[in-house]
Design a protein around this motif. Structure first.
Motif, PDB file in Angstrom:
ATOM      1  N   CYS A 103      39.051  52.579  49.993  1.00 21.14           N
ATOM      2  CA  CYS A 103      38.559  51.390  49.282  1.00 21.14           C
ATOM      3  C   CYS A 103      38.372  50.281  50.312  1.00 21.14           C
ATOM      4  O   CYS A 103      37.282  49.728  50.446  1.00 21.14           O
ATOM      5  CB  CYS A 103      39.576  50.965  48.218  1.00 21.14           C
ATOM      6  SG  CYS A 103      39.103  49.448  47.389  1.00 21.14           S
ATOM      7  N   ARG A 127      32.446  55.058  53.466  1.00 25.39           N
ATOM      8  CA  ARG A 127      32.569  53.804  52.742  1.00 25.39           C
ATOM      9  C   ARG A 127      33.837  53.091  53.182  1.00 25.39           C
ATOM     10  O   ARG A 127      34.785  53.735  53.686  1.00 25.39           O
ATOM     11  CB  ARG A 127      32.573  54.001  51.222  1.00 25.39           C
ATOM     12  CG  ARG A 127      33.733  54.801  50.653  1.00 25.39           C
ATOM     13  CD  ARG A 127      34.154  54.287  49.262  1.00 25.39           C
ATOM     14  NE  ARG A 127      34.753  52.964  49.369  1.00 25.39           N
ATOM     15  CZ  ARG A 127      34.650  52.015  48.463  1.00 25.39           C
ATOM     16  NH1 ARG A 127      33.971  52.215  47.370  1.00 25.39           N
ATOM     17  NH2 ARG A 127      35.247  50.838  48.647  1.00 25.39           N
ATOM     18  N   LYS A 132      36.633  42.092  50.604  1.00 26.33           N
ATOM     19  CA  LYS A 132      37.037  42.683  49.333  1.00 26.33           C
ATOM     20  C   LYS A 132      37.004  41.685  48.172  1.00 26.33           C
ATOM     21  O   LYS A 132      37.610  40.622  48.251  1.00 26.33           O
ATOM     22  CB  LYS A 132      38.472  43.229  49.445  1.00 26.33           C
ATOM     23  CG  LYS A 132      38.611  44.413  50.378  1.00 26.33           C
ATOM     24  CD  LYS A 132      37.707  45.588  50.024  1.00 26.33           C
ATOM     25  CE  LYS A 132      37.917  46.137  48.638  1.00 26.33           C
ATOM     26  NZ  LYS A 132      36.933  47.244  48.332  1.00 26.33           N
ATOM     27  N   HIS A 273      35.958  54.090  40.777  1.00 27.35           N
ATOM     28  CA  HIS A 273      36.096  52.868  39.980  1.00 27.35           C
ATOM     29  C   HIS A 273      35.800  53.158  38.518  1.00 27.35           C
ATOM     30  O   HIS A 273      36.300  52.462  37.631  1.00 27.35           O
ATOM     31  CB  HIS A 273      35.184  51.772  40.531  1.00 27.35           C
ATOM     32  CG  HIS A 273      35.617  51.326  41.905  1.00 27.35           C
ATOM     33  ND1 HIS A 273      35.191  51.963  43.037  1.00 27.35           N
ATOM     34  CD2 HIS A 273      36.480  50.359  42.295  1.00 27.35           C
ATOM     35  CE1 HIS A 273      35.774  51.396  44.083  1.00 27.35           C
ATOM     36  NE2 HIS A 273      36.556  50.430  43.671  1.00 27.35           N
ATOM     37  N   GLU A 299      36.413  57.254  46.640  1.00 29.94           N
ATOM     38  CA  GLU A 299      37.482  56.701  47.465  1.00 29.94           C
ATOM     39  C   GLU A 299      38.480  57.785  47.865  1.00 29.94           C
ATOM     40  O   GLU A 299      38.954  58.560  47.019  1.00 29.94           O
ATOM     41  CB  GLU A 299      38.179  55.554  46.719  1.00 29.94           C
ATOM     42  CG  GLU A 299      37.246  54.348  46.627  1.00 29.94           C
ATOM     43  CD  GLU A 299      37.853  53.113  46.020  1.00 29.94           C
ATOM     44  OE1 GLU A 299      37.305  52.022  46.251  1.00 29.94           O
ATOM     45  OE2 GLU A 299      38.870  53.213  45.296  1.00 29.94           O
ATOM     46  N   ASP A 310      43.416  49.980  45.549  1.00 31.07           N
ATOM     47  CA  ASP A 310      42.925  51.148  44.814  1.00 31.07           C
ATOM     48  C   ASP A 310      43.529  52.495  45.213  1.00 31.07           C
ATOM     49  O   ASP A 310      42.848  53.532  45.140  1.00 31.07           O
ATOM     50  CB  ASP A 310      41.381  51.205  44.901  1.00 31.07           C
ATOM     51  CG  ASP A 310      40.726  50.122  44.047  1.00 31.07           C
ATOM     52  OD1 ASP A 310      41.427  49.492  43.234  1.00 31.07           O
ATOM     53  OD2 ASP A 310      39.514  49.905  44.198  1.00 31.07           O
ATOM     54  N   GLN A 313      43.442  55.439  42.539  1.00 32.99           N
ATOM     55  CA  GLN A 313      42.191  56.157  42.265  1.00 32.99           C
ATOM     56  C   GLN A 313      41.659  56.859  43.517  1.00 32.99           C
ATOM     57  O   GLN A 313      40.568  57.432  43.477  1.00 32.99           O
ATOM     58  CB  GLN A 313      41.137  55.191  41.704  1.00 32.99           C
ATOM     59  CG  GLN A 313      40.675  54.124  42.696  1.00 32.99           C
ATOM     60  CD  GLN A 313      39.868  53.017  42.029  1.00 32.99           C
ATOM     61  OE1 GLN A 313      40.147  52.636  40.901  1.00 32.99           O
ATOM     62  NE2 GLN A 313      38.861  52.506  42.707  1.00 32.99           N
TER      63      GLN A 313
END
Ligand code: PEP
Ligand code: MN
Length: 339
Positions: A103, A127, A132, A273, A299, A310, A313
């Motif tokens: 993330c 990524r 942020k 997400h 992620e 994050d 996830q």
């Protein structure tokens, strides 16, 4: 545009509607039925607000028959848009491109460890957020320019494109040397000043759907970027807010085929997400490929319990590699291949 009059509408009310439309420059075609009169108006301006007609007396319903977006609409490029990169990767073609990484960029060690793992499993882009958008001002806000430098270095080392989020106009210029794709996050989908500026650059944009945005609004936001001359846009479903609380957001898989019908732009899916829960990411990633997604944004973290954002996830690298294997089986069933 079609204006359906109420059954009880008087001739005077019908005439009032017709005169109103003529005054606005529409060419008008009246159809008088046994019970109801329908007025068709051709030549609508894209910015016409149909509520101006809905409030006239005697009007029952007004339907728009042409989309309010022109450049983002499928008819502008019926064959579809393919976003091409210098290393040969193409988003929007027969191959599904997987973008993966943490993330946030947290440190050199973290980023290089994750980058190596996702490259090994077959991701084509790295990524990682350097700027942020956190819900709380007390949460980790990102490493900024330092994070961008690390992303570029890791991307070059492992032959990965780099995608990172731009949050404001002042960040565009400093980001240009480091990123291959500018990500516009859900919270900024309707930051129209930012979108206009991104229309002026020659670099692909991944535009995420806002948490409460309709698909028409998403396409109108893409229209802002395209109106400036930048046509290299990848749209992205990342879950929307609904009354369901089990998942962080509700992953709207149907957005993928709907956008493909309405627009020529490639459509990506972000199941991380979209669900907010590690155990739900793989099923939604598989469903996204089955539904026709052109790219995935996922992620991954080597130590998610210690992630600065994050973690819940984020997939473990092993889970990501297993998912890639499954996607390689699913993609051919729908005429695609994993890039
Ligand atoms: C992200 O990709 O880390 C992110 C913040 O995404 P979104 O804008 O979809 O919340
Ligand atoms: Mn995130």
């Amino acid at each position: 545009m079609i204006v359906a009059m109420q059954e009880s509408a008087t001739e005077q009310q019908i005439q009032q509607v017709i005169e109103h439309l003529v005054r606005l420059g529409f060419s008008v075609h009246r159809s008088t039925g046994a019970r109801q009169t329908v007025v068709a108006a051709v030549g609508a301006r894209a910015d016409f607000d149909i509520r101006n007609l809905e409030v006239l007396s005697g009007v029952e319903q007004v339907h728009r028959i042409s989309a309010p977006y022109k450049l983002a609409g499928r008819s502008f490029r019926p064959q579809g848009t393919v976003v091409e990169f210098a290393n040969g990767v193409k988003i929007g073609g027969p191959e599904v491109v997987v973008m993966a990484g943490p993330c946030s960029v947290e440190s050199r060690d973290q980023l290089f460890t994750v980058a190596e793992e996702v490259a090994k499993a077959g991701a084509r882009a790295l990524r990682g957020g350097a700027f942020k958008p956190r819900s709380s001002p007390y949460s980790f806000q990102g490493l900024g320019l330092e994070g961008l430098k690390l992303l570029r270095e890791a991307g070059d080392r492992f032959d990965l494109l780099v995608i990172s989020e731009v949050m404001e106009i002042s960040q565009i210029e400093p980001m240009l040397p480091y990123v291959d794709i500018f990500q516009v996050g859900a919270r900024n989908m309707q930051n129209f000043n930012l979108l206009r500026e991104l229309g002026k650059i020659k670099r692909p944009i991944l535009l995420k759907r806002g948490i409460a945005a309709t698909l028409e609004e998403l396409l109108l936001s893409a229209e802002y970027i395209m109106a400036g001359g930048n046509y290299d846009i990848i749209l992205c479903e990342r879950g929307i807010r609904t009354f369901e609380t089990y998942t962080r957001n509700t992953m709207d898989i149907s957005a993928i085929p709907i956008v493909h019908k309405l627009s020529h732009l490639p459509m990506a899916s972000d199941p991380s997400h979209g669900t907010g829960r590690r155990d739900k990411v793989a099923p939604m990633a598989r469903a996204s490929v089955a539904a026709g997604a052109d790219a995935l944004l996922i992620e991954v973290h080597h130590d998610p319990d210690k992630a600065l954002s994050d973690g819940a996830q984020s997939l473990y690298p092993g889970q990501f590699a297993e998912l890639m294997e499954q996607l390689r089986i699913i993609a051919p069933a729908v005429g695609r291949k994993i890039a």
